[in-house]
Design a protein around this motif. Structure first.
Motif, PDB file in Angstrom:
ATOM      1  N   VAL A  67     -15.977 -22.436 -88.788  1.00  0.00           N
ATOM      2  CA  VAL A  67     -16.697 -22.196 -87.540  1.00  0.00           C
ATOM      3  C   VAL A  67     -17.521 -20.909 -87.623  1.00  0.00           C
ATOM      4  CG1 VAL A  67     -16.508 -21.914 -85.036  1.00  0.00           C
ATOM      5  CG2 VAL A  67     -14.825 -23.306 -86.255  1.00  0.00           C
ATOM      6  N   LEU A  68     -18.788 -21.016 -87.220  1.00  0.00           N
ATOM      7  CA  LEU A  68     -19.642 -19.846 -87.043  1.00  0.00           C
ATOM      8  C   LEU A  68     -19.705 -19.518 -85.561  1.00  0.00           C
ATOM      9  CD1 LEU A  68     -21.790 -17.748 -88.035  1.00  0.00           C
ATOM     10  CD2 LEU A  68     -23.514 -19.500 -87.504  1.00  0.00           C
ATOM     11  N   TYR A  69     -19.251 -18.329 -85.194  1.00  0.00           N
ATOM     12  CA  TYR A  69     -19.385 -17.831 -83.830  1.00  0.00           C
ATOM     13  C   TYR A  69     -20.592 -16.890 -83.813  1.00  0.00           C
ATOM     14  CZ  TYR A  69     -14.723 -19.714 -83.055  1.00  0.00           C
ATOM     15  OH  TYR A  69     -13.652 -20.560 -82.949  1.00  0.00           O
ATOM     16  N   TYR A  70     -21.671 -17.308 -83.165  1.00  0.00           N
ATOM     17  CA  TYR A  70     -22.888 -16.485 -83.182  1.00  0.00           C
ATOM     18  C   TYR A  70     -23.241 -16.011 -81.779  1.00  0.00           C
ATOM     19  CZ  TYR A  70     -25.509 -20.686 -81.720  1.00  0.00           C
ATOM     20  OH  TYR A  70     -25.968 -21.795 -81.041  1.00  0.00           O
ATOM     21  N   LEU A  71     -23.709 -14.784 -81.712  1.00  0.00           N
ATOM     22  CA  LEU A  71     -24.055 -14.157 -80.444  1.00  0.00           C
ATOM     23  C   LEU A  71     -25.508 -14.458 -80.074  1.00  0.00           C
ATOM     24  CD1 LEU A  71     -22.320 -10.750 -81.203  1.00  0.00           C
ATOM     25  CD2 LEU A  71     -21.363 -12.712 -80.014  1.00  0.00           C
ATOM     26  N   ASP A  72     -25.859 -14.167 -78.827  1.00  0.00           N
ATOM     27  CA  ASP A  72     -27.223 -14.380 -78.331  1.00  0.00           C
ATOM     28  C   ASP A  72     -27.674 -15.827 -78.500  1.00  0.00           C
ATOM     29  OD1 ASP A  72     -27.639 -11.703 -77.534  1.00  0.00           O
ATOM     30  OD2 ASP A  72     -28.201 -11.128 -79.566  1.00  0.00           O
ATOM     31  N   ALA A  73     -26.794 -16.767 -78.159  1.00  0.00           N
ATOM     32  CA  ALA A  73     -27.105 -18.189 -78.338  1.00  0.00           C
ATOM     33  C   ALA A  73     -28.280 -18.639 -77.486  1.00  0.00           C
ATOM     34  CB  ALA A  73     -25.875 -19.031 -78.009  1.00  0.00           C
ATOM     35  N   TYR A  74     -28.521 -17.986 -76.348  1.00  0.00           N
ATOM     36  CA  TYR A  74     -29.644 -18.333 -75.461  1.00  0.00           C
ATOM     37  C   TYR A  74     -30.981 -18.107 -76.146  1.00  0.00           C
ATOM     38  CZ  TYR A  74     -27.884 -13.612 -74.917  1.00  0.00           C
ATOM     39  OH  TYR A  74     -27.337 -12.371 -75.176  1.00  0.00           O
ATOM     40  N   TRP A  75     -31.007 -17.257 -77.188  1.00  0.00           N
ATOM     41  CA  TRP A  75     -32.229 -17.015 -77.947  1.00  0.00           C
ATOM     42  C   TRP A  75     -32.231 -17.725 -79.302  1.00  0.00           C
ATOM     43  CZ3 TRP A  75     -31.459 -11.096 -76.981  1.00  0.00           C
ATOM     44  CH2 TRP A  75     -31.932 -10.770 -75.707  1.00  0.00           C
ATOM     45  N   ASP A  76     -31.122 -17.717 -79.990  1.00  0.00           N
ATOM     46  CA  ASP A  76     -31.123 -18.031 -81.423  1.00  0.00           C
ATOM     47  C   ASP A  76     -30.656 -19.436 -81.795  1.00  0.00           C
ATOM     48  OD1 ASP A  76     -32.075 -15.521 -81.822  1.00  0.00           O
ATOM     49  OD2 ASP A  76     -30.172 -14.648 -82.442  1.00  0.00           O
ATOM     50  N   THR A  77     -30.266 -20.246 -80.821  1.00  0.00           N
ATOM     51  CA  THR A  77     -29.783 -21.586 -81.162  1.00  0.00           C
ATOM     52  C   THR A  77     -30.826 -22.432 -81.894  1.00  0.00           C
ATOM     53  OG1 THR A  77     -28.127 -21.616 -79.395  1.00  0.00           O
ATOM     54  CG2 THR A  77     -28.881 -23.756 -80.225  1.00  0.00           C
ATOM     55  N   PRO A  78     -32.084 -22.513 -81.427  1.00  0.00           N
ATOM     56  CA  PRO A  78     -33.053 -23.331 -82.182  1.00  0.00           C
ATOM     57  C   PRO A  78     -33.217 -22.871 -83.626  1.00  0.00           C
ATOM     58  CG  PRO A  78     -33.903 -22.839 -80.002  1.00  0.00           C
ATOM     59  CD  PRO A  78     -32.671 -21.988 -80.178  1.00  0.00           C
ATOM     60  N   LEU A  79     -33.260 -21.557 -83.835  1.00  0.00           N
ATOM     61  CA  LEU A  79     -33.391 -21.023 -85.192  1.00  0.00           C
ATOM     62  C   LEU A  79     -32.207 -21.426 -86.054  1.00  0.00           C
ATOM     63  CD1 LEU A  79     -34.596 -19.148 -87.378  1.00  0.00           C
ATOM     64  CD2 LEU A  79     -33.361 -17.260 -86.277  1.00  0.00           C
ATOM     65  N   LEU A  80     -31.004 -21.292 -85.519  1.00  0.00           N
ATOM     66  CA  LEU A  80     -29.815 -21.577 -86.317  1.00  0.00           C
ATOM     67  C   LEU A  80     -29.629 -23.071 -86.567  1.00  0.00           C
ATOM     68  CD1 LEU A  80     -27.454 -18.816 -84.984  1.00  0.00           C
ATOM     69  CD2 LEU A  80     -27.883 -19.313 -87.385  1.00  0.00           C
ATOM     70  N   VAL A  81     -30.025 -23.901 -85.627  1.00  0.00           N
ATOM     71  CA  VAL A  81     -29.959 -25.340 -85.864  1.00  0.00           C
ATOM     72  C   VAL A  81     -30.863 -25.716 -87.032  1.00  0.00           C
ATOM     73  CG1 VAL A  81     -30.574 -27.600 -84.913  1.00  0.00           C
ATOM     74  CG2 VAL A  81     -29.270 -25.979 -83.525  1.00  0.00           C
ATOM     75  N   SER A  82     -32.073 -25.176 -87.043  1.00  0.00           N
ATOM     76  CA  SER A  82     -33.010 -25.440 -88.131  1.00  0.00           C
ATOM     77  C   SER A  82     -32.496 -24.865 -89.447  1.00  0.00           C
ATOM     78  CB  SER A  82     -34.377 -24.847 -87.804  1.00  0.00           C
ATOM     79  OG  SER A  82     -35.287 -25.024 -88.861  1.00  0.00           O
ATOM     80  N   THR A  83     -32.000 -23.638 -89.396  1.00  0.00           N
ATOM     81  CA  THR A  83     -31.466 -22.981 -90.595  1.00  0.00           C
ATOM     82  C   THR A  83     -30.306 -23.779 -91.182  1.00  0.00           C
ATOM     83  OG1 THR A  83     -32.137 -20.802 -89.794  1.00  0.00           O
ATOM     84  CG2 THR A  83     -30.398 -20.873 -91.471  1.00  0.00           C
ATOM     85  N   TYR A  84     -29.426 -24.249 -90.316  1.00  0.00           N
ATOM     86  CA  TYR A  84     -28.277 -25.046 -90.760  1.00  0.00           C
ATOM     87  C   TYR A  84     -28.737 -26.293 -91.515  1.00  0.00           C
ATOM     88  CZ  TYR A  84     -24.193 -28.094 -90.533  1.00  0.00           C
ATOM     89  OH  TYR A  84     -23.156 -28.925 -90.851  1.00  0.00           O
ATOM     90  N   GLY A  85     -29.695 -27.011 -90.939  1.00  0.00           N
ATOM     91  CA  GLY A  85     -30.191 -28.217 -91.589  1.00  0.00           C
ATOM     92  C   GLY A  85     -30.772 -27.934 -92.957  1.00  0.00           C
ATOM     93  N   ASN A  86     -31.514 -26.837 -93.081  1.00  0.00           N
ATOM     94  CA  ASN A  86     -32.100 -26.477 -94.372  1.00  0.00           C
ATOM     95  C   ASN A  86     -31.035 -26.128 -95.403  1.00  0.00           C
ATOM     96  OD1 ASN A  86     -34.634 -26.825 -93.245  1.00  0.00           O
ATOM     97  ND2 ASN A  86     -34.877 -24.654 -92.736  1.00  0.00           N
ATOM     98  N   LEU A  87     -30.025 -25.375 -94.997  1.00  0.00           N
ATOM     99  CA  LEU A  87     -28.961 -24.977 -95.916  1.00  0.00           C
ATOM    100  C   LEU A  87     -28.137 -26.178 -96.387  1.00  0.00           C
ATOM    101  CD1 LEU A  87     -27.732 -21.738 -94.115  1.00  0.00           C
ATOM    102  CD2 LEU A  87     -28.864 -21.844 -96.337  1.00  0.00           C
ATOM    103  N   ILE A  88     -27.892 -27.101 -95.473  1.00  0.00           N
ATOM    104  CA  ILE A  88     -27.140 -28.296 -95.834  1.00  0.00           C
ATOM    105  C   ILE A  88     -27.950 -29.153 -96.804  1.00  0.00           C
ATOM    106  CG2 ILE A  88     -26.216 -30.480 -94.955  1.00  0.00           C
ATOM    107  CD1 ILE A  88     -24.391 -28.106 -94.406  1.00  0.00           C
ATOM    108  N   TYR A  89     -29.246 -29.299 -96.546  1.00  0.00           N
ATOM    109  CA  TYR A  89     -30.092 -30.108 -97.433  1.00  0.00           C
ATOM    110  C   TYR A  89     -30.121 -29.517 -98.840  1.00  0.00           C
ATOM    111  CZ  TYR A  89     -34.156 -32.516 -99.353  1.00  0.00           C
ATOM    112  OH  TYR A  89     -34.989 -33.250-100.155  1.00  0.00           O
ATOM    113  N   ASP A  90     -30.212 -28.197 -98.919  1.00  0.00           N
ATOM    114  CA  ASP A  90     -30.235 -27.542-100.234  1.00  0.00           C
ATOM    115  C   ASP A  90     -28.842 -27.403-100.850  1.00  0.00           C
ATOM    116  OD1 ASP A  90     -32.954 -27.347-100.335  1.00  0.00           O
ATOM    117  OD2 ASP A  90     -33.065 -25.228 -99.794  1.00  0.00           O
TER     118      ASP A  90
END
Length: 291
Positions: A67-90
């Motif tokens: 589990v990743l517990y990340y702060l400031d989710a109201y700002w950073d969720t779109p970025l992290l969703v995209s980042t997650y997909g890229n990391l999983i693909y690679d």
């Protein structure tokens, strides 16, 4: 009279067209996400959890995930969703659940985060990070681990600026609760560098500080904010704490918030380096048919 009727007909047609157009507007939605409202007995306030499920979540009902517990989710969720997909693909990280710590949309985010992410008080409305940490430990994590299949032994906490300050502080104040810490441009300068004092006091009685820690900053950040980070990186590296796997990193040409893209990519890779999946990247699989 005929002209008036024609005018009214045109108004009706145009209005009907606008209404239909508004009803047909489609909004972009982030899949595999859910918002969970939660009231905390520790902070005494309302919070929200933005849960982002891994791709295999529904097809592997018995599997548990880091589990990743990340702060400031109201700002950073779109970025992290995209980042997650890229990391999983690679194929650079294992699948994991993301739990974003957020507040209701009516909240003043700047006010809330100043209160919850700082462990010492500077004026009113700050210095309650101990309560927010208890909220995560005793309310959020048990919920995620009981109802959402989060692992108890592989938790990573991440944040930027004051969120980065909180992430590092948690390493000292919640030993062995988190296994990884990602601090992007942490606010080391907060309260006359109270974090430096925390480390100095800790080092007097401790030889170990467990976990994988990633600390970064942007080279073009405001010097009064950037330089304390550099000094703290050096201080922490010189400690040579047992159990601490530290990666200090600088992002050339980036400033305080533009560090997030590169920082989260490299921080997540570092935090779960020991769990990097075997096998080729998605591109290699697509081009060669390898498995």
């Amino acid at each position: 009279m005929r002209s008036a009727k024609i005018f009214l007909l045109l108004v009706f047609v145009v209005t009907a067209h606008v209404v239909c157009a508004q009803q047909s507007v489609k909004h972009f939605v982030l899949n595999n996400t859910e918002i969970i409202p939660i009231s905390s007995k520790h902070t005494g306030r309302a919070h929200e959890l933005v849960i982002v499920y891994p791709f295999s979540y529904n097809t592997n009902p018995d599997k548990k995930y880091p589990v990743l517990y990340y702060l400031d989710a109201y700002w950073d969720t779109p970025l992290l969703v995209s980042t997650y997909g890229n990391l999983i693909y690679d194929n650079l990280v294992p699948e994991f659940i993301m739990v974003g710590l957020s507040y209701p949309s009516s909240a003043d985010y700047g006010k809330e985060r100043r209160m919850d992410y700082t462990f010492t008080a500077v004026g009113k409305g700050s210095g309650r990070a101990d309560l927010f940490l208890q909220f995560i430990q005793h309310e959020v994590a048990p919920l995620i681990e009981k109802q959402y299949r989060g692992e108890k032994t592989d938790r990573v906490v991440a944040g930027n600026s004051l969120g980065g300050l909180f992430a590092i502080t948690a390493a000292y104040q919640a030993p062995d609760f988190f296994s990884g810490f990602i601090a992007l441009s942490p606010a080391v300068e907060w309260d006359k560098q109270a974090l430096v004092k925390l480390d100095n006091n800790y080092a007097k009685t401790h030889k170990s500080l467990n976990g994988r820690m990633f600390i970064s900053y942007g080279s073009t950040e405001y010097p009064a904010f950037r330089d304390p980070i550099i000094n703290f990186q050096q201080q922490l590296a010189a400690r040579k704490y047992q159990g601490l796997e530290l990666q200090n990193y600088v992002m050339q040409g980036l400033d305080h918030t533009t560090v997030k893209g590169d920082g989260y990519v490299r921080g997540l890779i570092w935090a779960w380096k020991h769990k990097k999946p075997a096998g080729p990247s998605g591109l290699e699989r697509d081009m060669t048919g390898a498995k």
